[in-house]
Each structure stands twice: as C-alpha cells, then as structure tokens.
Design a protein around this motif. Structure first.
Motif, PDB file in Angstrom:
ATOM      1  N   ASP A  22       4.378   1.080  -7.838  1.00 26.35           N
ATOM      2  CA  ASP A  22       3.774   2.414  -7.763  1.00 26.35           C
ATOM      3  C   ASP A  22       3.217   2.641  -6.363  1.00 26.35           C
ATOM      4  OD1 ASP A  22       4.285   2.855 -10.435  1.00 26.35           O
ATOM      5  OD2 ASP A  22       2.231   2.459 -11.105  1.00 26.35           O
ATOM      6  N   PRO A  23       3.089   3.918  -5.953  1.00 31.38           N
ATOM      7  CA  PRO A  23       2.417   4.200  -4.681  1.00 31.38           C
ATOM      8  C   PRO A  23       0.981   3.684  -4.755  1.00 31.38           C
ATOM      9  CG  PRO A  23       3.474   6.184  -5.550  1.00 31.38           C
ATOM     10  CD  PRO A  23       3.558   5.136  -6.612  1.00 31.38           C
ATOM     11  N   CYS A  24       0.487   3.147  -3.671  1.00 35.48           N
ATOM     12  CA  CYS A  24      -0.857   2.594  -3.662  1.00 35.48           C
ATOM     13  C   CYS A  24      -1.883   3.718  -3.831  1.00 35.48           C
ATOM     14  CB  CYS A  24      -1.123   1.845  -2.347  1.00 35.48           C
ATOM     15  SG  CYS A  24      -2.658   0.890  -2.430  1.00 35.48           S
ATOM     16  N   PRO A  25      -2.877   3.540  -4.727  1.00 40.65           N
ATOM     17  CA  PRO A  25      -3.884   4.589  -4.955  1.00 40.65           C
ATOM     18  C   PRO A  25      -4.774   4.850  -3.738  1.00 40.65           C
ATOM     19  CG  PRO A  25      -4.293   2.674  -6.393  1.00 40.65           C
ATOM     20  CD  PRO A  25      -3.043   2.408  -5.627  1.00 40.65           C
ATOM     21  N   CYS A  26      -4.731   3.989  -2.723  1.00 36.97           N
ATOM     22  CA  CYS A  26      -5.571   4.214  -1.540  1.00 36.97           C
ATOM     23  C   CYS A  26      -5.008   5.339  -0.669  1.00 36.97           C
ATOM     24  CB  CYS A  26      -5.739   2.931  -0.727  1.00 36.97           C
ATOM     25  SG  CYS A  26      -4.297   2.491   0.265  1.00 36.97           S
ATOM     26  N   GLY A  27      -3.756   5.749  -0.954  1.00 41.54           N
ATOM     27  CA  GLY A  27      -3.175   6.869  -0.207  1.00 41.54           C
ATOM     28  C   GLY A  27      -2.413   6.470   1.041  1.00 41.54           C
ATOM     29  N   SER A  28      -2.126   5.175   1.234  1.00 32.36           N
ATOM     30  CA  SER A  28      -1.443   4.719   2.446  1.00 32.36           C
ATOM     31  C   SER A  28       0.031   5.116   2.474  1.00 32.36           C
ATOM     32  CB  SER A  28      -1.545   3.193   2.559  1.00 32.36           C
ATOM     33  OG  SER A  28      -0.787   2.582   1.521  1.00 32.36           O
ATOM     34  N   GLY A  29       0.604   5.410   1.313  1.00 31.68           N
ATOM     35  CA  GLY A  29       2.023   5.719   1.243  1.00 31.68           C
ATOM     36  C   GLY A  29       2.876   4.486   0.984  1.00 31.68           C
ATOM     37  N   CYS A  76       0.424  -3.269  -0.329  1.00 30.86           N
ATOM     38  CA  CYS A  76      -0.818  -2.770   0.259  1.00 30.86           C
ATOM     39  C   CYS A  76      -2.011  -3.444  -0.433  1.00 30.86           C
ATOM     40  CB  CYS A  76      -0.866  -1.241   0.107  1.00 30.86           C
ATOM     41  SG  CYS A  76      -2.180  -0.449   1.036  1.00 30.86           S
ATOM     42  N   CYS A  77      -2.755  -2.713  -1.203  1.00 28.23           N
ATOM     43  CA  CYS A  77      -3.968  -3.235  -1.832  1.00 28.23           C
ATOM     44  C   CYS A  77      -3.675  -4.281  -2.902  1.00 28.23           C
ATOM     45  CB  CYS A  77      -4.780  -2.096  -2.452  1.00 28.23           C
ATOM     46  SG  CYS A  77      -5.438  -0.950  -1.219  1.00 28.23           S
ATOM     47  N   GLY A  78      -2.494  -4.254  -3.479  1.00 26.26           N
ATOM     48  CA  GLY A  78      -2.144  -5.220  -4.512  1.00 26.26           C
ATOM     49  C   GLY A  78      -1.713  -6.568  -3.979  1.00 26.26           C
ATOM     50  N   ARG A  79      -1.594  -6.676  -2.683  1.00 29.74           N
ATOM     51  CA  ARG A  79      -1.128  -7.898  -2.066  1.00 29.74           C
ATOM     52  C   ARG A  79      -2.113  -9.050  -2.310  1.00 29.74           C
ATOM     53  NH1 ARG A  79      -0.681  -7.463   4.103  1.00 29.74           N
ATOM     54  NH2 ARG A  79      -0.344  -5.377   3.343  1.00 29.74           N
ATOM     55  N   ASN A  80      -3.391  -8.766  -2.342  1.00 32.16           N
ATOM     56  CA  ASN A  80      -4.395  -9.798  -2.496  1.00 32.16           C
ATOM     57  C   ASN A  80      -4.790 -10.028  -3.941  1.00 32.16           C
ATOM     58  OD1 ASN A  80      -4.511  -9.971   0.318  1.00 32.16           O
ATOM     59  ND2 ASN A  80      -5.982  -8.296   0.401  1.00 32.16           N
ATOM     60  N   MET A  81      -4.012  -9.558  -4.874  1.00 31.11           N
ATOM     61  CA  MET A  81      -4.395  -9.595  -6.279  1.00 31.11           C
ATOM     62  C   MET A  81      -3.950 -10.850  -7.010  1.00 31.11           C
ATOM     63  SD  MET A  81      -6.073  -6.868  -6.324  1.00 31.11           S
ATOM     64  CE  MET A  81      -6.476  -6.527  -7.997  1.00 31.11           C
ATOM     65  N   LYS A  91      -3.088   2.245 -15.346  1.00 30.94           N
ATOM     66  CA  LYS A  91      -2.650   0.973 -14.776  1.00 30.94           C
ATOM     67  C   LYS A  91      -1.745   1.241 -13.579  1.00 30.94           C
ATOM     68  CE  LYS A  91      -0.619  -3.449 -15.962  1.00 30.94           C
ATOM     69  NZ  LYS A  91      -1.305  -4.161 -14.947  1.00 30.94           N
ATOM     70  N   VAL A  92      -1.969   0.507 -12.523  1.00 28.67           N
ATOM     71  CA  VAL A  92      -1.151   0.626 -11.317  1.00 28.67           C
ATOM     72  C   VAL A  92      -0.174  -0.554 -11.326  1.00 28.67           C
ATOM     73  CG1 VAL A  92      -1.120   0.726  -8.797  1.00 28.67           C
ATOM     74  CG2 VAL A  92      -3.051   1.691 -10.061  1.00 28.67           C
ATOM     75  N   PHE A  93       1.107  -0.227 -11.311  1.00 33.88           N
ATOM     76  CA  PHE A  93       2.147  -1.258 -11.310  1.00 33.88           C
ATOM     77  C   PHE A  93       2.550  -1.586  -9.869  1.00 33.88           C
ATOM     78  CE2 PHE A  93       2.359   0.706 -15.468  1.00 33.88           C
ATOM     79  CZ  PHE A  93       2.440  -0.404 -16.303  1.00 33.88           C
ATOM     80  N   PRO A  94       3.130  -2.762  -9.637  1.00 39.62           N
ATOM     81  CA  PRO A  94       3.451  -3.209  -8.272  1.00 39.62           C
ATOM     82  C   PRO A  94       4.282  -2.223  -7.451  1.00 39.62           C
ATOM     83  CG  PRO A  94       3.708  -5.024  -9.796  1.00 39.62           C
ATOM     84  CD  PRO A  94       3.432  -3.801 -10.625  1.00 39.62           C
TER      85      PRO A  94
END
Length: 170
Positions: A151-158, A164-169, A146-149
C-alpha cells in the motif's frame, strides 16, 4: 462496617430480591433527582456537613445519602470525599465541577439528570452538546485501517509502505 460498604451490599449485593432492589433504585433515582435539582439551582455553592446532616438537609435516609455521595464523588472540584471510610459523622464537602458532573451523568446514561432544566443556566447548549459527544466518543472503539506492505505509505511520501515507514517493522 463503613456506610459505603453497607450501601453497596444493599444496592448491589444479595440482601434484596429483584423486586425489592428495583423498588430501592426507583426510589433512589427520584431522591437523587431532587437533590440535584437543589444543588444545580445554585451550582457555585459549596455544601458542607456531616453525612448525617446532609441526609437531614435533603430529607433522605443515611444510606441513600451515602449512595448519592458515592455517585457524585468523581464530579467534585479537585478533591474527593473519603467515601470508603465514611461514617455518619464524617465531614464531607460538595463543590461540583459542572462540566465533570454533566459528562459523568451522560456516562451513567442518567438522562433524567443531564436533561434537568437547570443545566440551561449553567452550561450553554453548545457546551453540553460538546461534552455529550466527547463522552459518547470515549467509549467508541475505532479499528484502524490495516496498512499492507504494497500500500502507499500513510506518511504521504509516495513510496510503498514496505520501502518507507514499514521498513523498520520487523
């Protein structure tokens, strides 16, 4: 009643007590092994005949042959026999796809079949090992981390996941 329905009622239904059913399956597995030994000795051969003719060819009863045809049906090259409506005079064809057959034997946990020595000349040991692993992995359920808010984004953006990717969730 179609042969398959009769076979399934006998093998899985209430027609036999536990001891008789156990005897039925023990006998079936021995016959099945013998048929596979013959088929795998010439795996490119296309076998055709009526259900009754195949039962006679392999020296077994009509219902046992029906059970065999039911079991092998998904391992055939590009087609399936009409097992649901099959009668003793139905013409059937057995043309195995060796990789599908091996995979399905592993899936059925039929080690007495997928360990037959004939496989040595049909599929390489490496290929059999690959098919075995693929089949075993197909039943494995993997729980994703599970990726928590924060946590570093799994896409690798830093960035943090929420920025990042969780913004649209939502």
């Amino acid at each position: 009643m179609a042969l398959l329905e009769t076979w399934r009622n006998l093998a899985y239904g209430d027609g036999l007590d536990d001891k008789k059913r156990e005897e039925l399956w023990a006998g079936y597995f021995q016959i099945e092994k013998g048929i596979y030994e013959q088929i795998l000795s010439n795996p490119t051969q296309v076998i055709t005949g009526t259900v009754k003719e195949l039962a006679e060819t392999y020296g077994t009863e009509l219902l046992i042959m029906t059970g065999f045809l039911d079991g092998i049906n998904e391992s055939l090259k590009g087609y399936e026999n009409p097992i649901d409506t099959m009668e003793e005079d139905t013409l059937v064809k057995i043309e195995i796809d060796p990789e599908k057959l091996y995979y399905n034997m592993v899936e059925a946990k039929a080690d007495w079949l997928y360990q037959l020595p004939m496989w040595d000349s049909i599929l390489t040991e490496e290929r059999r090992r690959e098919l075995y692993k693929t089949q075993k992995a197909s039943g494995t359920i993997r729980k994703e981390k599970k990726v928590f808010p924060n946590d570093p984004c799994p896409c690798g953006s830093g960035k943090k996941y929420k920025k990042c990717c969780g913004r649209n969730m939502k």
